[in-house]
Motif scaffolding. Structure first.
Motif, short mmCIF file in Angstrom:
data_model
loop_
_atom_site.label_atom_id
_atom_site.label_comp_id
_atom_site.label_asym_id
_atom_site.label_seq_id
_atom_site.Cartn_x
_atom_site.Cartn_y
_atom_site.Cartn_z
N GLU A 1 0.82 -1.22 0.00
CA GLU A 1 0.00 0.00 0.00
C GLU A 1 0.86 1.26 0.00
O GLU A 1 0.55 2.23 -0.70
N LYS B 1 2.11 1.98 -3.43
CA LYS B 1 1.06 2.53 -4.30
C LYS B 1 0.86 4.02 -4.04
O LYS B 1 0.68 4.81 -4.98
N ASP C 1 3.65 5.91 -5.60
CA ASP C 1 3.42 6.03 -7.05
C ASP C 1 2.48 7.19 -7.36
O ASP C 1 2.72 7.97 -8.29
#
Length: 128
Positions: A82, A85, A88
């Motif tokens: 997580e 992500k 990102d």
């Protein structure tokens, strides 16, 4: 547009944008309503903070070699899953928005901010 890496509680600079707190706990003794006004953060994102165990290890390091070992563990925690992500997303947002991420530590060289800086750079983030 870019991401600025900051020490939470330090004065904001012009154009810094939204300040994101990547810390495990909110500032002690500061009412929630005053977090932004007192230059801590506008939004709290503890997902990008090391685990409590690694925070304790980081606070106890006495040498650069010890820090490098802890930094590798922090990197492993934040690189994927997580947290990865979210990194990102932040890297992608840095192309269109100014914002900052930060922690309370006085010395970025021995703070997870330095690891966040590396991980964001690797993801193509624009860093101030």
């Amino acid at each position: 547009m870019s991401i600025r890496i900051v020490q939470l509680g330090s004065p904001r600079v012009p154009g810094e944008g939204l300040r994101i707190g990547t810390v495990r706990r909110p500032p002690r003794g500061v009412p929630k309503a005053d977090f932004a006004r007192r230059d801590y953060y506008d939004v709290w994102l503890p997902l990008l903070s090391p685990s409590p165990e690694l925070v304790s290890q980081a606070k106890a390091v006495a040498s650069d070699a010890e820090w490098r070992g802890v930094a590798r563990k922090i990197r492993a925690e934040l690189h994927d899953g997580e947290a990865g992500k979210v990194l990102d997303v932040l890297a992608a947002l840095s192309a269109t928005a100014d914002f900052s991420v930060g922690c309370y530590c006085d010395d970025e060289n021995r703070c997870h901010r330095s690891v966040l800086r590396e991980l964001l750079r690797e993801r193509g983030a624009r860093l101030a």
